[in-house]
Design an enzyme around this catalytic site. Structure first.
Site, mmCIF file in Angstrom:
data_model
loop_
_atom_site.group_PDB
_atom_site.id
_atom_site.type_symbol
_atom_site.label_atom_id
_atom_site.label_comp_id
_atom_site.label_asym_id
_atom_site.label_seq_id
_atom_site.Cartn_x
_atom_site.Cartn_y
_atom_site.Cartn_z
ATOM 1 N N HIS A 1 -41.773 6.066 -27.987
ATOM 2 C CA HIS A 1 -41.115 7.357 -28.205
ATOM 3 C C HIS A 1 -40.537 7.794 -26.869
ATOM 4 C CE1 HIS A 1 -41.878 11.906 -29.272
ATOM 5 N NE2 HIS A 1 -40.588 11.612 -29.189
ATOM 6 N N MET B 1 -42.019 9.848 -20.875
ATOM 7 C CA MET B 1 -41.484 11.177 -20.510
ATOM 8 C C MET B 1 -40.946 11.126 -19.091
ATOM 9 S SD MET B 1 -44.556 13.586 -21.841
ATOM 10 C CE MET B 1 -45.185 13.463 -23.519
ATOM 11 N N HIS C 1 -48.508 4.063 -30.471
ATOM 12 C CA HIS C 1 -47.376 4.941 -30.150
ATOM 13 C C HIS C 1 -47.431 5.229 -28.650
ATOM 14 C CE1 HIS C 1 -44.558 8.326 -31.090
ATOM 15 N NE2 HIS C 1 -45.214 8.962 -30.135
ATOM 16 N N ASP D 1 -45.130 13.506 -35.610
ATOM 17 C CA ASP D 1 -45.799 13.334 -34.316
ATOM 18 C C ASP D 1 -46.067 14.705 -33.720
ATOM 19 O OD1 ASP D 1 -46.651 12.547 -31.797
ATOM 20 O OD2 ASP D 1 -44.677 11.864 -31.127
ATOM 21 N N MET E 1 -38.937 10.253 -24.625
ATOM 22 C CA MET E 1 -38.609 11.651 -24.349
ATOM 23 C C MET E 1 -37.943 11.692 -22.980
ATOM 24 S SD MET E 1 -42.101 13.186 -25.917
ATOM 25 C CE MET E 1 -42.868 11.574 -25.762
ATOM 26 N N SER F 1 -51.351 7.747 -30.533
ATOM 27 C CA SER F 1 -50.650 7.898 -29.257
ATOM 28 C C SER F 1 -51.656 7.723 -28.124
ATOM 29 C CB SER F 1 -50.037 9.299 -29.163
ATOM 30 O OG SER F 1 -49.767 9.619 -27.807
ATOM 31 N N ASP G 1 -45.714 7.135 -25.474
ATOM 32 C CA ASP G 1 -44.845 8.260 -25.128
ATOM 33 C C ASP G 1 -44.304 8.138 -23.717
ATOM 34 O OD1 ASP G 1 -45.074 10.065 -27.482
ATOM 35 O OD2 ASP G 1 -47.216 9.988 -26.995
ATOM 36 N N MET H 1 -40.484 15.776 -34.989
ATOM 37 C CA MET H 1 -41.531 16.288 -34.100
ATOM 38 C C MET H 1 -42.155 17.530 -34.723
ATOM 39 S SD MET H 1 -41.980 14.306 -31.589
ATOM 40 C CE MET H 1 -43.135 15.341 -30.656
#
Ligand code: DX5
Ligand code: ZN
Length: 222
Positions: A66, A37, A33, A175, A68, A10, A35, A137
């Protein structure tokens, strides 16, 4: 037999001002990866589509994004269009996870689905057959650098059992807090796709860390 283990670092806590160099530090990884958010689904804000597009231009590694974010049905398809290999929204933020998985496939990407630690596996029972990846998660999503919640190991085991019972071939990703200290137990429980943020980016030699994590995961591959 579960798929060959893969290590996807990540970049959440990498030095984003030097994105291309930070991606070069993990050139032996199986993917990156990323992320996303939105400060609503999680209490933190990272980046969105423009930065993910910059990542696609800065590496040859496949990208697993990913998400979120709230309103995943609305926002996820654009990440498939941007060229991410795997697009993973959270089930808690999806109105219609099956329709969304099909839309992601139609746009040429693989469809993942993520579960917060407290979200039961049963929530995705009827969706599993539509997925390429299930993300369990192992920390509360929002921040890197937290420790792996060991109570997730039985959940990983149950997910692996469901996947083999139904003869599915989706990947089982973990993760959050993945490091040398826990990766063997996660692999033993049945995970085959490992996200590691701080373990890789805080290492002096990120390439060696990826290789070490991969070797440990291979040792417990089943
Ligand atoms: C947490 C993110 C993770 C995290 C991984 O919300 O989804 O990808 O940044 O970082 P570490 O490995 O430090 O937990
Ligand atoms: Zn993540």
């Amino acid at each position: 037999m579960s798929p060959q283990p893969t290590i996807t670092p990540s970049i959440l806590n990498c030095d984003i001002a030097h994105l291309a160099e930070e991606l070069d530090r993990i050139s032996n990884a199986d993917g990156v990866h990323v992320d996303v958010m939105d400060n609503h689904f999680v209490p933190n804000l990272s980046w969105g589509l423009p930065v993910v597009e910059a990542v696609t231009r800065s590496t040859k590694l496949p990208i697993d994004v990913h998400l979120m974010i709230e309103a995943a049905d609305r926002w996820a398809p654009a990440y498939a269009e941007a060229g991410c290999q795997i697009v993973t929204p959270h089930v808690e933020a999806c109105q219609a996870p099956i329709r969304l998985a099909r839309e992601i496939h139609r746009l040429g990407a693989q469809a993942g689905l993520a579960l917060r630690p407290a979200t039961p596996l049963e929530t995705v029972d009827s969706v599993l057959g539509e997925l390429d990846l299930l993300l369990i998660m192992t920390v509360e999503p929002g921040f890197g650098g937290q420790s792996f919640i060991e109570a997730m190991l039985p959940k990983i085991k149950r997910a692996r059992a469901l996947i083999s019972e139904r003869n599915l071939s989706l990947r089982l990703q973990v993760d959050g807090g993945v490091s040398r200290a826990i990766i063997e137990r996660a692999a033993e429980a049945g995970a085959d796709t490992f996200v590691a943020g701080s373990a890789v980016y805080q290492a002096d030699d990120a390439i060696a860390e990826v290789a070490a994590l991969r070797a440990l995961a291979y040792g417990h591959h089943h």
